[in-house]
Scaffold this motif. Sequence first.
Motif, PDB file in Angstrom:
ATOM      1  N   SER A 134     -76.414  23.487  93.643  1.00  0.00           N
ATOM      2  CA  SER A 134     -75.093  23.930  94.128  1.00  0.00           C
ATOM      3  C   SER A 134     -74.341  24.753  93.089  1.00  0.00           C
ATOM      4  N   PRO A 135     -74.825  25.964  92.774  1.00  0.00           N
ATOM      5  CA  PRO A 135     -74.118  26.801  91.800  1.00  0.00           C
ATOM      6  C   PRO A 135     -72.758  27.244  92.321  1.00  0.00           C
ATOM      7  N   VAL A 136     -71.843  27.462  91.413  1.00  0.00           N
ATOM      8  CA  VAL A 136     -70.499  27.935  91.740  1.00  0.00           C
ATOM      9  C   VAL A 136     -70.384  29.382  91.266  1.00  0.00           C
ATOM     10  N   ASN A 137     -70.133  30.283  92.217  1.00  0.00           N
ATOM     11  CA  ASN A 137     -70.055  31.719  91.902  1.00  0.00           C
ATOM     12  C   ASN A 137     -71.324  32.211  91.212  1.00  0.00           C
ATOM     13  N   GLY A 138     -72.472  31.647  91.646  1.00  0.00           N
ATOM     14  CA  GLY A 138     -73.747  32.074  91.084  1.00  0.00           C
ATOM     15  C   GLY A 138     -74.021  31.556  89.692  1.00  0.00           C
ATOM     16  N   LEU A 174     -75.380  29.171  83.184  1.00  0.00           N
ATOM     17  CA  LEU A 174     -76.652  29.836  83.471  1.00  0.00           C
ATOM     18  C   LEU A 174     -76.589  30.414  84.874  1.00  0.00           C
ATOM     19  N   ASP A 175     -76.894  31.718  84.979  1.00  0.00           N
ATOM     20  CA  ASP A 175     -77.049  32.280  86.308  1.00  0.00           C
ATOM     21  C   ASP A 175     -78.507  32.065  86.755  1.00  0.00           C
ATOM     22  N   LYS A 176     -78.870  32.638  87.912  1.00  0.00           N
ATOM     23  CA  LYS A 176     -80.203  32.363  88.463  1.00  0.00           C
ATOM     24  C   LYS A 176     -81.305  32.848  87.536  1.00  0.00           C
ATOM     25  N   GLU A 177     -81.135  34.012  86.934  1.00  0.00           N
ATOM     26  CA  GLU A 177     -82.163  34.551  86.035  1.00  0.00           C
ATOM     27  C   GLU A 177     -82.253  33.727  84.752  1.00  0.00           C
ATOM     28  N   GLU A 178     -81.121  33.355  84.192  1.00  0.00           N
ATOM     29  CA  GLU A 178     -81.130  32.543  82.977  1.00  0.00           C
ATOM     30  C   GLU A 178     -81.712  31.162  83.251  1.00  0.00           C
ATOM     31  N   PHE A 179     -81.435  30.600  84.419  1.00  0.00           N
ATOM     32  CA  PHE A 179     -81.999  29.295  84.771  1.00  0.00           C
ATOM     33  C   PHE A 179     -83.525  29.369  84.892  1.00  0.00           C
ATOM     34  N   SER A 232     -66.098  39.894  85.075  1.00  0.00           N
ATOM     35  CA  SER A 232     -65.380  38.625  84.990  1.00  0.00           C
ATOM     36  C   SER A 232     -65.209  38.140  83.569  1.00  0.00           C
ATOM     37  N   SER A 233     -65.666  38.916  82.576  1.00  0.00           N
ATOM     38  CA  SER A 233     -65.523  38.476  81.195  1.00  0.00           C
ATOM     39  C   SER A 233     -64.051  38.367  80.836  1.00  0.00           C
TER      40      SER A 233
END
Length: 605
Positions: A134-138, A174-179, A232-233
């Motif tokens: 359940s990621p929040v905002n990816g 972690l986003d999807k790629e980092e995960f 978003s930084s």
Amino acid sequence: MTLSQLSSGNPAYENYYRQVDPGNTGKIAAGDAAQFLKKSGLSDSTLGKIWDLADSERKGYLDKRGFFIALRLVASAQGGNDISLNNLSQSLAPPKFRDTDSPSLSVSSALSDSHWAIRPDEKGKFDGIFESLSPVNGLLSGDKVKPVLINSKLPLDVLGKIWDLSDVDKDGHLDKEEFSVAMHLVYRAMEKEPIPSTLPASLIPPSKRKKSAVGLPGAVAVLPALSGLTASSAPLKDTLRSTPSLSAVPPLSAGTSSLSPKNSFKSSPQSVNWVVPVADRGRYDEIFLKTDTDMDGLVTGTEVIEIFMQSTLPQTTLAQIWGLADTKQTGKLSREQFSLAMYLIQQKVTKGLDPPTTLTPDMIPPSERTDSTSSTGSVELTGIKELDDLSQEIAQLQREKYTLEQEIREKEEAIRRQNSEVQDMQNDLDRESSSLQDLESQKQDAQERLEEMDQQRSKLEGMLNDVKQKCQDESQMISSLQSQIHSQESDLQSQEDELSRTKADLSRLQEEEAQLEQSLLSGRVQLDSIVKSLKATQDEINQARSKLSQIQDTQQEVTKTIEQYNSALNGTNGGSLTNLADIINASTKWHMLATLISFSSLIEC
């Protein structure tokens, strides 16, 4: 395949074999072979498959042929092929290993780097796990990822290292790629593979990769592209104020404030009117000390790019700010230059003020100012001409004094450099003299070796002639064998043609056999029908014969009756009327018999 076929005549195979079996015992222990094969950069699972194929008899060690098969399979795997004995016959380059005795056989960094690439099937599995959390905002926070990492049973220091490598943008999520990177490293660690010290290029997500900076004057091409920065930084000032890792850095010590020898000729920088606020300098100094990992008092563009990226400013603006801060165009920033760059960035982020085209006097770092620049704005006019003129003369004299001192220091520095160069030249001359003596000695040795080589050349020429003669003989033998091969190929072609014809005849005979079998089956059906008809006819004949036998019996009786009738007519037996009546009755029976005989004849017909 023979050893020569496995090695393709390449001496590298023999070289590798001598490294693992210097005594030529013919047996390479599993531990020695595994230690050597690990230098190929392949994964443990791949090396396990290679071992199973090389040690097909499960002897627990490799002989020379098994070792050559293993090397051949390693070369196939490094070429991107599947691990299969069918690939042994392919034309393959020799395998490559790290840290071998032969410098020409070291594996390339691209090969070892591609070893870490994530396969598509793994990526799909990791994406499924990511969505299940359940990621929040990816993004997934550390609290959500922690249970997954702990479940791997890996040591905490290894998991910490994996987290640091996976969090490429260092945002604590972690986003999807980092995960996917984190899970890939976890699985590799569970397979007993060491975690790399830095993230391999093949694992860096495409959106996190940086490109080279646009070449702008003063940028020194050290700022990578900022395409990986998201909108978003957080603003730079908020990031700098809230970063926990930087708040723990101790304040700048007084002993580190002097970064240039010129500071000994000026007053303290704190007394100079500098554009960077005093309240922000301590915070910038903390960031600088944290970033200056090699403690040389300077930071490069690669060291500060992560900090600059958080500003979300365009690359051209950052390159312009870098060029202004790097006043000496060295490609590095000192502590004051770094503070100036941070100040200009914060002015653009918070107030929207564009950086100037050139530095104003109050922007020049204090350690780089001359006496005239450091006194700019500090001389107050009194309105008395004589005092003002005297103050200006004093300022002029101070400027001339500093100029002369600067020239003296430059000349002294030039003299020191020249003395150092002279000393270096003297040392070079001594080394050259020593080298010349060594060359003379080497020349004599080379002359002696040359004479020995001449003698060896004569011997080798004789051996070469013998080899040429043998080559001619072998060529003739090869020609003869080729003729035999051509003849055998012709015979084989004839046999193949004959075999083709025979196959055609066999097919035709099989078709005829099938037709005959069909005809035989039809005949059998007809025969069964005839047999049934014959049986019915036989039954009718038997019935007719039975009736014929009855008729014959009746005929005999009739015959007797006729005889009695004749006898009665001839007056036999007293001519009684009783007998005549019987005869008449018999005559009636005879008539019936005649009728039956006619019917019997009809039946026989």
